[in-house]
Design an enzyme around this catalytic site. Structure first.
Site, PDB file in Angstrom:
ATOM      1  N   ARG A  99      -4.033  -2.651   9.697  1.00  0.00           N
ATOM      2  CA  ARG A  99      -2.612  -3.003   9.887  1.00  0.00           C
ATOM      3  C   ARG A  99      -2.499  -3.605  11.275  1.00  0.00           C
ATOM      4  O   ARG A  99      -2.725  -2.916  12.283  1.00  0.00           O
ATOM      5  CB  ARG A  99      -1.729  -1.765   9.745  1.00  0.00           C
ATOM      6  CG  ARG A  99      -0.304  -2.013  10.185  1.00  0.00           C
ATOM      7  CD  ARG A  99       0.648  -0.928   9.782  1.00  0.00           C
ATOM      8  NE  ARG A  99       0.935  -0.958   8.360  1.00  0.00           N
ATOM      9  CZ  ARG A  99       1.980  -0.369   7.775  1.00  0.00           C
ATOM     10  NH1 ARG A  99       2.840   0.308   8.517  1.00  0.00           N
ATOM     11  NH2 ARG A  99       2.164  -0.432   6.481  1.00  0.00           N
ATOM     12  N   HIS A 126       1.716  -8.348   2.950  1.00  0.00           N
ATOM     13  CA  HIS A 126       1.578  -6.912   2.653  1.00  0.00           C
ATOM     14  C   HIS A 126       1.144  -6.770   1.183  1.00  0.00           C
ATOM     15  O   HIS A 126       1.917  -6.321   0.331  1.00  0.00           O
ATOM     16  CB  HIS A 126       2.912  -6.204   2.918  1.00  0.00           C
ATOM     17  CG  HIS A 126       2.815  -4.719   3.077  1.00  0.00           C
ATOM     18  ND1 HIS A 126       1.621  -4.021   3.055  1.00  0.00           N
ATOM     19  CD2 HIS A 126       3.785  -3.769   3.245  1.00  0.00           C
ATOM     20  CE1 HIS A 126       1.864  -2.728   3.218  1.00  0.00           C
ATOM     21  NE2 HIS A 126       3.158  -2.547   3.338  1.00  0.00           N
ATOM     22  N   GLN A 129       1.487  -3.515  -0.984  1.00  0.00           N
ATOM     23  CA  GLN A 129       2.874  -3.228  -1.316  1.00  0.00           C
ATOM     24  C   GLN A 129       3.311  -4.014  -2.550  1.00  0.00           C
ATOM     25  O   GLN A 129       3.860  -3.451  -3.497  1.00  0.00           O
ATOM     26  CB  GLN A 129       3.764  -3.615  -0.109  1.00  0.00           C
ATOM     27  CG  GLN A 129       5.228  -3.346  -0.314  1.00  0.00           C
ATOM     28  CD  GLN A 129       5.543  -1.860  -0.351  1.00  0.00           C
ATOM     29  OE1 GLN A 129       5.178  -1.141   0.557  1.00  0.00           O
ATOM     30  NE2 GLN A 129       6.204  -1.401  -1.404  1.00  0.00           N
ATOM     31  N   ASP A 221      14.247  -5.410   2.192  1.00  0.00           N
ATOM     32  CA  ASP A 221      13.363  -4.863   3.230  1.00  0.00           C
ATOM     33  C   ASP A 221      14.197  -4.784   4.513  1.00  0.00           C
ATOM     34  O   ASP A 221      15.310  -5.324   4.576  1.00  0.00           O
ATOM     35  CB  ASP A 221      12.154  -5.803   3.393  1.00  0.00           C
ATOM     36  CG  ASP A 221      11.125  -5.315   4.409  1.00  0.00           C
ATOM     37  OD1 ASP A 221      11.193  -4.138   4.829  1.00  0.00           O
ATOM     38  OD2 ASP A 221      10.233  -6.109   4.786  1.00  0.00           O
ATOM     39  N   CYS A 261      10.595  -1.441  -0.015  1.00  0.00           N
ATOM     40  CA  CYS A 261       9.230  -1.016   0.347  1.00  0.00           C
ATOM     41  C   CYS A 261       9.249   0.270   1.170  1.00  0.00           C
ATOM     42  O   CYS A 261       8.258   0.988   1.202  1.00  0.00           O
ATOM     43  CB  CYS A 261       8.534  -2.132   1.108  1.00  0.00           C
ATOM     44  SG  CYS A 261       9.463  -2.703   2.548  1.00  0.00           S
ATOM     45  N   ARG A 289       2.070   3.274  -4.694  1.00  0.00           N
ATOM     46  CA  ARG A 289       1.129   2.792  -3.666  1.00  0.00           C
ATOM     47  C   ARG A 289      -0.191   3.537  -3.817  1.00  0.00           C
ATOM     48  O   ARG A 289      -1.270   2.955  -3.751  1.00  0.00           O
ATOM     49  CB  ARG A 289       1.694   3.040  -2.250  1.00  0.00           C
ATOM     50  CG  ARG A 289       2.933   2.244  -1.880  1.00  0.00           C
ATOM     51  CD  ARG A 289       2.622   0.783  -1.636  1.00  0.00           C
ATOM     52  NE  ARG A 289       1.592   0.561  -0.633  1.00  0.00           N
ATOM     53  CZ  ARG A 289       1.799   0.511   0.685  1.00  0.00           C
ATOM     54  NH1 ARG A 289       3.017   0.616   1.170  1.00  0.00           N
ATOM     55  NH2 ARG A 289       0.795   0.289   1.534  1.00  0.00           N
TER      56      ARG A 289
HETATM   57  N1   CP Z   1       5.941   0.451   2.898  1.00  0.00           N
HETATM   58  C1   CP Z   1       5.040   0.746   3.856  1.00  0.00           C
HETATM   59  O1   CP Z   1       4.030   0.058   4.033  1.00  0.00           O
HETATM   60  O2   CP Z   1       5.333   1.866   4.548  1.00  0.00           O
HETATM   61  P1   CP Z   1       4.627   2.368   5.893  1.00  0.00           P
HETATM   62  O3   CP Z   1       4.975   1.371   6.964  1.00  0.00           O
HETATM   63  O4   CP Z   1       5.195   3.728   6.151  1.00  0.00           O
HETATM   64  O5   CP Z   1       3.143   2.408   5.662  1.00  0.00           O
HETATM   65  N1  NVA Z   2       8.782  -5.877   7.005  1.00  0.00           N
HETATM   66  C1  NVA Z   2       8.492  -4.522   7.418  1.00  0.00           C
HETATM   67  C2  NVA Z   2       7.771  -3.790   6.345  1.00  0.00           C
HETATM   68  C3  NVA Z   2       7.415  -2.369   6.616  1.00  0.00           C
HETATM   69  C4  NVA Z   2       6.629  -1.737   5.514  1.00  0.00           C
HETATM   70  C5  NVA Z   2       7.699  -4.546   8.707  1.00  0.00           C
HETATM   71  O1  NVA Z   2       6.828  -5.410   8.858  1.00  0.00           O
HETATM   72  O2  NVA Z   2       7.960  -3.704   9.581  1.00  0.00           O
END
Ligand code: CP
Ligand code: NVA
Length: 308
Positions: A99, A126, A129, A221, A261, A289
């Site tokens: 990440r 993502h 997701q 989102d 999400c 997930r």
């Molecule tokens: N939706 C998602 O990826 O959640 P987190 O940021 O908690 O991993």
């Molecule tokens: N768009 C959001 C998604 C989190 C799962 C972010 O990048 O923070």
């Protein structure tokens, strides 16, 4: 499939296979331990609840183990470059979930890594997701082809992956995003072309009302993604007309469901009434997930076929 950096690494057939495996894993659990002796590294430059926990639990359920390497160890990529990091970790690990802030960082890691790299969210994408999202839609409606989905909000990572996955599965996706926050042009182009091949559509809409009208799924989102905190005040103003509230949700089909999400910022992109309504399937989505990622781990760590 060697890595999963974006949904573009997949095709209609690999998604179909992944979902078949996901459904079986969800239905039957996994009694044997196909990933025994395997270790997954979780390299996270940003916080996470769902992604981290679902990968760790998934790996444990499959008999493997995982190691979390967080923002403190990674120091925003300053401590060492992606190439050295990936080369070293490939000597210890059997797979990497990353990440990152920059998508290029994941691409560089994958180029140097001899083990599979899975994108656990970047600024651009993502994929895990979106796969869980469409698995959830399929579970709900028994199909994906022709299902009208509305995405209302920021056209960034989550939206991009939803566009790509929708395009490969024949979903009719309508997106409403404020000017300046629409999805990247190259994602729109790619998704538009793929959608045509799969009898779906991916298109921008002029307003949230137009996108939501008649939709079976209404998806949103956060307005301010991780890393954009300095823009929060400005974004609150720009995105306010894009809030998914009862008035907007009523424009959707009577059987419509609400998806997010998560984490959700209640009172901003979604109201309590919608989040807590019987039409909300956000927790099913979060649960999926786990099941989808177990299928991804089995496919990428080389054990997908052994459990068929
Ligand atoms: N939706 C998602 O990826 O959640 P987190 O940021 O908690 O991993
Ligand atoms: N768009 C959001 C998604 C989190 C799962 C972010 O990048 O923070």
């Amino acid at each position: 499939m060697k890595h999963l950096l974006t949904v573009r690494d997949l095709n209609a057939e690999t998604i179909r296979r992944l979902f078949e495996l996901t459904a079986r894993l969800k239905r039957t659990g996994q009694a044997s331990r196909p990933l025994a002796g395997k270790t997954l590294g979780l390299l996270f430059q940003k916080p996470s609840l769902r992604t981290r926990v679902s990968f760790e639990v998934g790996m444990a359920q499959l008999g493997g183990q995982s190691i979390y390497i967080g923002p403190v160890e990674l120091q925003g990529g300053q401590r060492e470059g992606a190439k050295d990091l990936a080369n070293v970790l490939s000597r210890y690990l059997d797979g990497i979930v990353a990440r990152t802030y920059s998508h290029d960082h994941i691409v560089e890691m994958a180029a140097a890594s001899s083990v599979p790299v899975i994108n656990g969210l970047s600024d651009e994408s993502h994929p895990c997701q979106a796969l869980a999202d469409l698995f959830t839609v399929h579970e709900r409606f028994g199909k994906l082809k022709g299902v009208p989905v509305a995405y209302v909000g920021d056209g960034n990572n989550v939206c991009h992956s939803l566009m790509e996955a929708s395009a490969l599965t024949g979903v009719h996706l309508r997106i409403a995003a404020p000017r300046g926050y629409t999805p990247a042009a190259q994602v729109l182009r790619w998704a538009g072309a793929q959608a045509k091949r799969n009898a779906g559509t991916v298109e921008l809409c002029a307003s949230p009302d137009k996108a939501v009208k008649g939709a079976w799924v209404v998806y949103t989102d956060v307005w301010t993604s991780m890393g954009q905190e300095k823009e929060a005040a400005k974004r609150e103003k720009v995105f306010r007309p894009y809030q998914v509230n009862s008035r907007l949700f009523r424009q959707a089909d009577p059987q419509a469901v609400f998806m997010h999400c998560l984490p959700a910022h209640r009172g901003q992109e979604v109201t309590d009434q919608v989040m807590d309504s019987t039409r909300s399937i956000v927790y099913d989505q979060a649960e999926n997930r786990l099941h989808v990622q177990k299928a991804i781990l089995l496919e990428l760590l080389g054990k997908g076929r052994s459990i068929r």
